[in-house]
Design a protein around this motif. Sequence first.
Motif, PDB file in Angstrom:
ATOM      1  N   ILE A   1       0.839  -1.204   0.000  1.00 14.48           N
ATOM      2  CA  ILE A   1       0.000   0.000   0.000  1.00 14.48           C
ATOM      3  C   ILE A   1       0.873   1.252   0.000  1.00 14.48           C
ATOM      4  O   ILE A   1       0.578   2.234  -0.689  1.00 14.48           O
ATOM      5  CB  ILE A   1      -0.949  -0.026   1.213  1.00 14.48           C
ATOM      6  CG1 ILE A   1      -1.960  -1.177   1.065  1.00 14.48           C
ATOM      7  CG2 ILE A   1      -1.687   1.308   1.349  1.00 14.48           C
ATOM      8  CD1 ILE A   1      -2.794  -1.422   2.296  1.00 14.48           C
ATOM      9  N   ALA A   2       1.958   1.215   0.749  1.00 17.25           N
ATOM     10  CA  ALA A   2       2.890   2.345   0.786  1.00 17.25           C
ATOM     11  C   ALA A   2       3.536   2.590  -0.574  1.00 17.25           C
ATOM     12  O   ALA A   2       3.958   3.706  -0.877  1.00 17.25           O
ATOM     13  CB  ALA A   2       3.965   2.099   1.836  1.00 17.25           C
ATOM     14  N   CYS A   3       3.575   1.549  -1.400  1.00 20.74           N
ATOM     15  CA  CYS A   3       4.162   1.664  -2.745  1.00 20.74           C
ATOM     16  C   CYS A   3       3.141   2.102  -3.787  1.00 20.74           C
ATOM     17  O   CYS A   3       3.464   2.196  -4.977  1.00 20.74           O
ATOM     18  CB  CYS A   3       4.769   0.329  -3.169  1.00 20.74           C
ATOM     19  SG  CYS A   3       6.184  -0.189  -2.191  1.00 20.74           S
ATOM     20  N   GLY A   4       1.903   2.337  -3.370  1.00 14.66           N
ATOM     21  CA  GLY A   4       0.878   2.806  -4.293  1.00 14.66           C
ATOM     22  C   GLY A   4      -0.073   1.749  -4.803  1.00 14.66           C
ATOM     23  O   GLY A   4      -0.934   2.028  -5.641  1.00 14.66           O
ATOM     24  N   VAL A   5       0.048   0.519  -4.296  1.00 18.65           N
ATOM     25  CA  VAL A   5      -0.835  -0.565  -4.740  1.00 18.65           C
ATOM     26  C   VAL A   5      -2.250  -0.327  -4.224  1.00 18.65           C
ATOM     27  O   VAL A   5      -2.441   0.043  -3.054  1.00 18.65           O
ATOM     28  CB  VAL A   5      -0.293  -1.925  -4.244  1.00 18.65           C
ATOM     29  CG1 VAL A   5      -1.346  -3.013  -4.363  1.00 18.65           C
ATOM     30  CG2 VAL A   5       0.954  -2.300  -5.035  1.00 18.65           C
ATOM     31  N   LYS A   6      -3.253  -0.555  -5.080  1.00 17.24           N
ATOM     32  CA  LYS A   6      -4.648  -0.307  -4.729  1.00 17.24           C
ATOM     33  C   LYS A   6      -5.477  -1.585  -4.604  1.00 17.24           C
ATOM     34  O   LYS A   6      -6.590  -1.550  -4.084  1.00 17.24           O
ATOM     35  CB  LYS A   6      -5.301   0.594  -5.785  1.00 17.24           C
ATOM     36  CG  LYS A   6      -4.587   1.925  -6.002  1.00 17.24           C
ATOM     37  CD  LYS A   6      -4.610   2.775  -4.751  1.00 17.24           C
ATOM     38  CE  LYS A   6      -3.964   4.132  -4.995  1.00 17.24           C
ATOM     39  NZ  LYS A   6      -3.887   4.945  -3.760  1.00 17.24           N
ATOM     40  N   ALA A   7      -4.969  -2.702  -5.116  1.00 19.96           N
ATOM     41  CA  ALA A   7      -5.706  -3.964  -5.072  1.00 19.96           C
ATOM     42  C   ALA A   7      -4.749  -5.083  -4.685  1.00 19.96           C
ATOM     43  O   ALA A   7      -3.625  -5.150  -5.199  1.00 19.96           O
ATOM     44  CB  ALA A   7      -6.350  -4.268  -6.428  1.00 19.96           C
ATOM     45  N   ILE A   8      -5.198  -5.962  -3.778  1.00 16.59           N
ATOM     46  CA  ILE A   8      -4.338  -7.019  -3.258  1.00 16.59           C
ATOM     47  C   ILE A   8      -5.048  -8.357  -3.358  1.00 16.59           C
ATOM     48  O   ILE A   8      -6.193  -8.514  -2.925  1.00 16.59           O
ATOM     49  CB  ILE A   8      -3.956  -6.732  -1.794  1.00 16.59           C
ATOM     50  CG1 ILE A   8      -3.080  -5.476  -1.720  1.00 16.59           C
ATOM     51  CG2 ILE A   8      -3.229  -7.923  -1.174  1.00 16.59           C
ATOM     52  CD1 ILE A   8      -2.781  -5.011  -0.313  1.00 16.59           C
ATOM     53  N   TRP A   9      -4.349  -9.314  -3.954  1.00 18.69           N
ATOM     54  CA  TRP A   9      -4.831 -10.698  -4.047  1.00 18.69           C
ATOM     55  C   TRP A   9      -4.072 -11.472  -2.971  1.00 18.69           C
ATOM     56  O   TRP A   9      -2.877 -11.701  -3.095  1.00 18.69           O
ATOM     57  CB  TRP A   9      -4.536 -11.236  -5.441  1.00 18.69           C
ATOM     58  CG  TRP A   9      -5.268 -12.499  -5.788  1.00 18.69           C
ATOM     59  CD1 TRP A   9      -6.195 -13.165  -5.029  1.00 18.69           C
ATOM     60  CD2 TRP A   9      -5.150 -13.240  -7.011  1.00 18.69           C
ATOM     61  NE1 TRP A   9      -6.652 -14.271  -5.696  1.00 18.69           N
ATOM     62  CE2 TRP A   9      -6.025 -14.341  -6.904  1.00 18.69           C
ATOM     63  CE3 TRP A   9      -4.374 -13.080  -8.158  1.00 18.69           C
ATOM     64  CZ2 TRP A   9      -6.141 -15.281  -7.925  1.00 18.69           C
ATOM     65  CZ3 TRP A   9      -4.496 -14.016  -9.164  1.00 18.69           C
ATOM     66  CH2 TRP A   9      -5.378 -15.101  -9.048  1.00 18.69           C
ATOM     67  N   ASN A  10      -4.778 -11.856  -1.922  1.00 27.18           N
ATOM     68  CA  ASN A  10      -4.127 -12.414  -0.742  1.00 27.18           C
ATOM     69  C   ASN A  10      -4.285 -13.925  -0.649  1.00 27.18           C
ATOM     70  O   ASN A  10      -5.390 -14.432  -0.503  1.00 27.18           O
ATOM     71  CB  ASN A  10      -4.709 -11.766   0.521  1.00 27.18           C
ATOM     72  CG  ASN A  10      -4.133 -12.356   1.785  1.00 27.18           C
ATOM     73  OD1 ASN A  10      -2.942 -12.656   1.852  1.00 27.18           O
ATOM     74  ND2 ASN A  10      -4.972 -12.535   2.794  1.00 27.18           N
ATOM     75  N   PHE A  11      -3.161 -14.643  -0.722  1.00 23.99           N
ATOM     76  CA  PHE A  11      -3.167 -16.097  -0.560  1.00 23.99           C
ATOM     77  C   PHE A  11      -2.733 -16.509   0.845  1.00 23.99           C
ATOM     78  O   PHE A  11      -2.735 -17.697   1.159  1.00 23.99           O
ATOM     79  CB  PHE A  11      -2.236 -16.742  -1.587  1.00 23.99           C
ATOM     80  CG  PHE A  11      -2.796 -16.771  -2.984  1.00 23.99           C
ATOM     81  CD1 PHE A  11      -3.433 -17.902  -3.481  1.00 23.99           C
ATOM     82  CD2 PHE A  11      -2.699 -15.655  -3.804  1.00 23.99           C
ATOM     83  CE1 PHE A  11      -3.955 -17.921  -4.765  1.00 23.99           C
ATOM     84  CE2 PHE A  11      -3.219 -15.661  -5.089  1.00 23.99           C
ATOM     85  CZ  PHE A  11      -3.848 -16.801  -5.574  1.00 23.99           C
TER      86      PHE A  11
END
Length: 211
Positions: free
Chosen positions: A165-175
């Motif tokens: 998120i700190a790097c600018g990511v807006k969507a996370i696919w969590n395994f």
Amino acid sequence: MERKEIPKAVLHRLPVYLSYLKSLPADAPEHISATALANALGMGQVQVRKDLAMVSDGGRPKVGYERAVLAEDIARFLGYDNTNDAVLIGAGKLGCALLGYTGFAEYGLNIAAAFDVAVSAERTECGKPVYPMQMLEQFCRREKILMGIITVPAAVAQQVCDDLIACGVKAIWNFAPTHLDVPQGILVQNENMATSLAVLSKHLSAQMMGY
């Protein structure tokens, strides 16, 4: 067709429709109705009709949808017609398996690179680059990465999530098998294998009780 807000449950069903449409043989009928699609997939006709109306205006009474056009409309709505670059964190066995899966390209996903705290090789067997975590922010900013895939142990998943998120990511696919706390506006899609296994086990138990 203008893109609109759409319930998450519908977003889960649209790839199912698209996969079925793509699986049909070349000599299948040119048109398909919402009713035929619902029957083929074992879904409710009313629900399928509403879902399709959200993403395509090509349906015609008593004719249905032109199959190829409907598939294009769904793919365009989901963004599959534009490749989305992502980064993967955790180049272990699961991470490497996802890196090597070529089927993601069909759905517009390109895993541009992997990152890990213990980098043992600069590239995986499938040719994807693997970088140390220290390079994550520089890479994400330079490549304008908006999606992250987490395949790390549960104990460090939240920290990895925060880093993305700190790097600018807006969507996370969590395994990772853990809940992630994220700010408003960040989308998390969890792949909970334990939940899927529980559903399968419950189904098998119910089937066995019927014998």
